[in-house]
Motif scaffolding. Structure first.
Motif, mmCIF file in Angstrom:
data_model
loop_
_atom_site.group_PDB
_atom_site.id
_atom_site.type_symbol
_atom_site.label_atom_id
_atom_site.label_comp_id
_atom_site.label_asym_id
_atom_site.label_seq_id
_atom_site.Cartn_x
_atom_site.Cartn_y
_atom_site.Cartn_z
ATOM 1 N N GLU A 179 1.593 -35.426 -52.407
ATOM 2 C CA GLU A 179 1.981 -33.966 -52.572
ATOM 3 C C GLU A 179 2.074 -33.275 -51.633
ATOM 4 O O GLU A 179 3.215 -32.589 -51.645
ATOM 5 C CB GLU A 179 0.711 -33.723 -53.556
ATOM 6 C CG GLU A 179 0.354 -34.110 -54.873
ATOM 7 C CD GLU A 179 -0.763 -33.806 -55.671
ATOM 8 O OE1 GLU A 179 -0.650 -33.773 -56.923
ATOM 9 O OE2 GLU A 179 -1.880 -33.480 -54.769
ATOM 10 N N PHE A 180 1.486 -33.494 -50.411
ATOM 11 C CA PHE A 180 1.740 -32.377 -49.542
ATOM 12 C C PHE A 180 3.191 -32.777 -48.616
ATOM 13 O O PHE A 180 3.881 -31.794 -48.290
ATOM 14 C CB PHE A 180 0.586 -32.648 -48.392
ATOM 15 C CG PHE A 180 1.028 -31.933 -47.165
ATOM 16 C CD1 PHE A 180 0.824 -30.415 -46.974
ATOM 17 C CD2 PHE A 180 1.311 -32.477 -45.869
ATOM 18 C CE1 PHE A 180 1.114 -29.565 -45.979
ATOM 19 C CE2 PHE A 180 1.951 -31.637 -44.667
ATOM 20 C CZ PHE A 180 1.588 -30.429 -44.822
ATOM 21 N N ASP A 181 3.307 -34.133 -48.631
ATOM 22 C CA ASP A 181 4.700 -34.525 -47.956
ATOM 23 C C ASP A 181 5.779 -33.790 -48.776
ATOM 24 O O ASP A 181 6.862 -33.745 -48.298
ATOM 25 C CB ASP A 181 4.725 -36.240 -48.056
ATOM 26 C CG ASP A 181 3.895 -36.543 -46.973
ATOM 27 O OD1 ASP A 181 3.382 -35.815 -46.087
ATOM 28 O OD2 ASP A 181 3.430 -37.664 -47.017
ATOM 29 N N CYS A 182 5.750 -34.198 -50.169
ATOM 30 C CA CYS A 182 6.777 -33.476 -51.007
ATOM 31 C C CYS A 182 6.825 -32.059 -50.798
ATOM 32 O O CYS A 182 8.078 -31.538 -50.598
ATOM 33 C CB CYS A 182 6.392 -33.793 -52.738
ATOM 34 S SG CYS A 182 7.280 -33.228 -53.791
ATOM 35 N N PHE A 183 5.933 -31.222 -50.467
ATOM 36 C CA PHE A 183 5.950 -30.066 -50.594
ATOM 37 C C PHE A 183 6.493 -29.535 -49.173
ATOM 38 O O PHE A 183 7.505 -28.868 -48.910
ATOM 39 C CB PHE A 183 4.478 -29.312 -50.454
ATOM 40 C CG PHE A 183 4.382 -27.874 -49.964
ATOM 41 C CD1 PHE A 183 4.854 -26.747 -50.529
ATOM 42 C CD2 PHE A 183 3.870 -27.703 -48.525
ATOM 43 C CE1 PHE A 183 4.529 -25.472 -49.962
ATOM 44 C CE2 PHE A 183 3.938 -26.241 -48.083
ATOM 45 C CZ PHE A 183 4.288 -25.361 -48.727
ATOM 46 N N ILE A 184 5.900 -30.388 -48.116
ATOM 47 C CA ILE A 184 6.622 -29.864 -46.607
ATOM 48 C C ILE A 184 7.902 -30.348 -46.530
ATOM 49 O O ILE A 184 8.744 -29.757 -45.592
ATOM 50 C CB ILE A 184 5.660 -30.569 -45.710
ATOM 51 C CG1 ILE A 184 5.816 -29.918 -44.385
ATOM 52 C CG2 ILE A 184 5.976 -32.005 -45.479
ATOM 53 C CD1 ILE A 184 5.121 -28.300 -44.240
ATOM 54 N N SER A 185 8.324 -31.324 -47.321
ATOM 55 C CA SER A 185 9.798 -31.382 -47.110
ATOM 56 C C SER A 185 10.863 -30.586 -47.638
ATOM 57 O O SER A 185 11.997 -30.669 -47.286
ATOM 58 C CB SER A 185 10.064 -33.077 -48.118
ATOM 59 O OG SER A 185 10.306 -32.635 -49.252
ATOM 60 N N THR A 186 10.479 -29.617 -48.379
ATOM 61 C CA THR A 186 11.331 -28.680 -48.590
ATOM 62 C C THR A 186 11.551 -27.560 -47.442
ATOM 63 O O THR A 186 12.143 -26.623 -47.828
ATOM 64 C CB THR A 186 10.664 -27.748 -49.912
ATOM 65 O OG1 THR A 186 9.429 -27.063 -49.396
ATOM 66 C CG2 THR A 186 10.363 -28.717 -50.952
ATOM 67 N N PHE A 187 10.783 -27.763 -46.444
ATOM 68 C CA PHE A 187 10.937 -26.706 -45.376
ATOM 69 C C PHE A 187 11.843 -27.600 -44.114
ATOM 70 O O PHE A 187 11.758 -28.432 -44.087
ATOM 71 C CB PHE A 187 9.640 -26.496 -44.605
ATOM 72 C CG PHE A 187 8.809 -25.453 -45.282
ATOM 73 C CD1 PHE A 187 8.888 -24.087 -45.370
ATOM 74 C CD2 PHE A 187 8.246 -26.124 -46.461
ATOM 75 C CE1 PHE A 187 8.046 -23.297 -45.939
ATOM 76 C CE2 PHE A 187 7.175 -25.149 -47.195
ATOM 77 C CZ PHE A 187 7.276 -24.031 -46.984
ATOM 78 N N ASP A 188 12.548 -26.571 -43.498
ATOM 79 C CA ASP A 188 13.536 -26.915 -42.332
ATOM 80 C C ASP A 188 12.560 -27.094 -41.273
ATOM 81 O O ASP A 188 11.640 -26.078 -41.007
ATOM 82 C CB ASP A 188 14.689 -26.017 -42.024
ATOM 83 C CG ASP A 188 15.421 -26.652 -40.780
ATOM 84 O OD1 ASP A 188 15.191 -26.453 -39.665
ATOM 85 O OD2 ASP A 188 16.447 -27.211 -41.241
#
Length: 252
Positions: free
Chosen positions: A195-204
């Motif tokens: 879930e965290f990887d999914c979230f952090i992938s939205t940031f440059d």
């Protein structure tokens, strides 16, 4: 033989007896004031004066309150014990923690027990107060949560422990009364790594928040601790972050 005459100094006393605690009227200011002697914590005799009271009764009550707090009399007013307790807290906890204590007493405890003597508060009084607390509502008009009420009760019990330890109160009535506000519900709501990887992938990766959220997730530090970090806290060579302070907004 010469006989010397002298005017004795007023006796030091914390008795609730007006003959030991005179009040005076100032003709110029048209106000009452009190002036008396006491011993400080080092045993030094000092004089105290407080003026500006509209009534003689108010001047005497202020003097009683001052001497009660000084002597640690367990029959002092509850509001006076709260003042002593908060003064002690202010010296030993963070400002934010102290203000939290102060607000909880002001909102939920002092209105109910303010003028009652500390040693007159019984377990029955505590149970009745807990019953009113369970019916109280917060700013949003909803009933207080069990966790919030438990927080209030913990602060209340802490004050009685303070009075027992330092001011000769025989026992803590909160312990005798028990907890009627409900047990605190503890639960952990966390993200899995997926879930965290999914979230952090939205940031440059150049976004400052990218590094901030990575740090929060993988170290477990609090947001306030992250916000307080400075370059001096980062040991990049050894891969160490020194957490030694926190950031908080106080009264805006």
């Amino acid at each position: 033989m010469n006989i010397l005459s002298f005017t004795p100094m007023p006796p030091i006393s914390t008795e609730r007896n007006d003959k030991f605690m005179p009040a005076y009227y100032n003709e110029e200011s048209k106000k009452w004031y009190c002036k008396f002697y006491y011993k400080d914590w080092q045993g030094n005799r000092k004089q105290k004066k407080k003026s500006g009271f509209e009534r003689k009764k108010d001047a005497l009550e202020w003097e009683r309150s001052f001497l009660d707090k000084l002597s640690g009399s367990p029959d002092m007013a509850f509001s006076d014990m709260v003042e002593l307790y908060l003064e002690d807290k202010k010296k030993h906890v963070k400002l934010k923690t102290y203000l939290n204590h102060k607000d909880l007493f002001r909102l939920w405890i002092l209105p109910y027990f303010k003028d009652k003597a500390i040693n007159d508060i019984t377990a029955i009084d505590i149970r009745q107060w807990e019953a009113t607390l369970k019916e109280s509502t917060g700013k949003k008009g909803t009933l207080l949560s069990s966790s919030y009420m438990n927080n209030i009760l913990a602060k209340f019990s802490g004050l009685f422990n303070f009075a027992v330890r330092f001011y000769g109160l025989p026992s803590n009535p909160c312990k005798l009364a028990g907890n009627l506000v409900g047990k605190m519900q503890k639960s952990l709501n966390f993200w899995t790594k997926e879930e965290f990887d999914c979230f952090i992938s939205t940031f440059d990766k150049s976004d400052p928040f990218y590094a901030a959220f990575l740090t929060l997730y993988y170290t477990g530090m609090r947001i306030g601790e992250l916000q307080a970090l400075t370059l001096a806290d980062l040991d990049l060579e050894n891969g160490i972050i020194h957490i030694n302070k926190t950031y908080a907004i106080i009264s805006g």
